[in-house]
Design a protein around this motif. Sequence first.
Motif, PDB file in Angstrom:
ATOM      1  N   ARG A 120     -54.616 -27.595  36.207  1.00  0.00           N
ATOM      2  CA  ARG A 120     -53.874 -27.220  37.412  1.00  0.00           C
ATOM      3  C   ARG A 120     -54.443 -25.926  37.976  1.00  0.00           C
ATOM      4  O   ARG A 120     -54.520 -24.921  37.288  1.00  0.00           O
TER       5      ARG A 120
ATOM      6  N   ARG B 266     -54.687 -14.491  31.140  1.00  0.00           N
ATOM      7  CA  ARG B 266     -54.716 -13.047  30.901  1.00  0.00           C
ATOM      8  C   ARG B 266     -54.975 -12.708  29.433  1.00  0.00           C
ATOM      9  O   ARG B 266     -55.596 -11.695  29.131  1.00  0.00           O
TER      10      ARG B 266
ATOM     11  N   ASP C 283     -58.016 -16.913  38.416  1.00  0.00           N
ATOM     12  CA  ASP C 283     -56.576 -16.668  38.445  1.00  0.00           C
ATOM     13  C   ASP C 283     -55.724 -17.864  38.041  1.00  0.00           C
ATOM     14  O   ASP C 283     -54.498 -17.764  38.019  1.00  0.00           O
ATOM     15  N   GLY C 284     -56.336 -19.016  37.710  1.00  0.00           N
ATOM     16  CA  GLY C 284     -55.556 -20.216  37.451  1.00  0.00           C
ATOM     17  C   GLY C 284     -55.776 -20.802  36.070  1.00  0.00           C
ATOM     18  O   GLY C 284     -56.705 -20.411  35.353  1.00  0.00           O
ATOM     19  N   GLU C 285     -54.936 -21.772  35.710  1.00  0.00           N
ATOM     20  CA  GLU C 285     -55.102 -22.464  34.438  1.00  0.00           C
ATOM     21  C   GLU C 285     -56.478 -23.109  34.342  1.00  0.00           C
ATOM     22  O   GLU C 285     -57.080 -23.160  33.264  1.00  0.00           O
TER      23      GLU C 285
ATOM     24  N   HIS D 296     -51.930 -11.829  38.666  1.00  0.00           N
ATOM     25  CA  HIS D 296     -50.933 -12.867  38.911  1.00  0.00           C
ATOM     26  C   HIS D 296     -51.255 -14.170  38.194  1.00  0.00           C
ATOM     27  O   HIS D 296     -50.532 -15.154  38.334  1.00  0.00           O
ATOM     28  N   GLY D 297     -52.349 -14.181  37.417  1.00  0.00           N
ATOM     29  CA  GLY D 297     -52.730 -15.384  36.693  1.00  0.00           C
ATOM     30  C   GLY D 297     -51.765 -15.692  35.561  1.00  0.00           C
ATOM     31  O   GLY D 297     -50.989 -14.833  35.129  1.00  0.00           O
ATOM     32  N   PRO D 298     -51.804 -16.915  35.026  1.00  0.00           N
ATOM     33  CA  PRO D 298     -50.908 -17.276  33.931  1.00  0.00           C
ATOM     34  C   PRO D 298     -51.251 -16.509  32.657  1.00  0.00           C
ATOM     35  O   PRO D 298     -52.368 -16.010  32.485  1.00  0.00           O
ATOM     36  N   ARG D 299     -50.290 -16.433  31.776  1.00  0.00           N
ATOM     37  CA  ARG D 299     -50.485 -15.696  30.527  1.00  0.00           C
ATOM     38  C   ARG D 299     -51.667 -16.238  29.727  1.00  0.00           C
ATOM     39  O   ARG D 299     -52.414 -15.467  29.114  1.00  0.00           O
ATOM     40  N   SER D 300     -51.851 -17.562  29.738  1.00  0.00           N
ATOM     41  CA  SER D 300     -52.955 -18.174  28.994  1.00  0.00           C
ATOM     42  C   SER D 300     -54.306 -17.638  29.446  1.00  0.00           C
ATOM     43  O   SER D 300     -55.253 -17.549  28.648  1.00  0.00           O
TER      44      SER D 300
ATOM     45  N   LYS E 282     -53.081 -24.672  40.778  1.00  0.00           N
ATOM     46  CA  LYS E 282     -51.811 -24.076  41.187  1.00  0.00           C
ATOM     47  C   LYS E 282     -50.713 -24.922  40.554  1.00  0.00           C
ATOM     48  O   LYS E 282     -50.977 -26.048  40.123  1.00  0.00           O
ATOM     49  N   PRO E 283     -49.487 -24.422  40.478  1.00  0.00           N
ATOM     50  CA  PRO E 283     -48.440 -25.215  39.833  1.00  0.00           C
ATOM     51  C   PRO E 283     -48.272 -26.612  40.402  1.00  0.00           C
ATOM     52  O   PRO E 283     -47.909 -27.541  39.673  1.00  0.00           O
TER      53      PRO E 283
END
Length: 271
Positions: free
Chosen positions: A179, A242, A217-219, A236-240, A181-182
């Motif tokens: 993904r 960062r 910045d994305g998954e 602002h990226g997902p924890r996975s 984006k969500p």
Amino acid sequence: MNSGALRGVALDLDGTLLRSDHSVSARMRSLCSALIRQGILLTLISSRPPRSVEEIARGLGLEGPWAALNGAFVVGAGREILDRSPLPEASVERLLSRYGRDERVSLNLYAGFDWIVQAIDDRVRGEVDIIGFAPTVDVGFASRPATEKILMITDEGSDDGARIAGELEALDDDVAVARSKPNYIEITRSEIDKGRALALIAASRGLSAREMAAAGDGENDVPLLRACGYPIAMGHGPRSLRQIAELVVGSNDDDSLTDALGRLFGLLPSR
């Protein structure tokens, strides 16, 4: 990694290089020009279609290499195709049969430089606004060519993106699901991702992926950051994402990535 060993940088587009209005800041443009002058390999690796990536690359003075469609389409200088990895036809048939009339999603097929949809709806119009051109309409995808990527767009704010991504991962071992984006589900051939694209692009210039910095910045940027030598995540990226970054910067609207790359390559642009 010692930044002096870095010889290139790969950038995701939306949410990373591009601001929220889908433009590139003046300071980032200046930095990109400086990197090119210094002989640093600057490349773009995006889930966007090739036509859109090519336009952005040209605007930055880049002729290639770059990658589109989440790494399924890799282009060198002069539009030379370095790699093209279509989805298995049987997988495309199964996905279209299962989701072709699913009201939760709008299906988008990408075949080389072509973007094909069954109809123009509000979700597709939103994508048109982002990338700046309209797709070809082919009801039922009756005459589709070999397809590198299927994008499923769900409604923003719903849980359908995560739910359908989970369904897809359980459905077919021949595809990779990510993904950007969500509500954007990117489907490519199994083992195709941005990390593989980075390795191909680096090798085309006699480099290894470990000699490259990369930012996303994305998954779908997780494989990119895992493959490179200096991973940078947007705040602002997902924890996975960062969690695997060497450096986490701020927003795509505040030039914090510009500052970080300027320091990393000794080319900090003036304000």
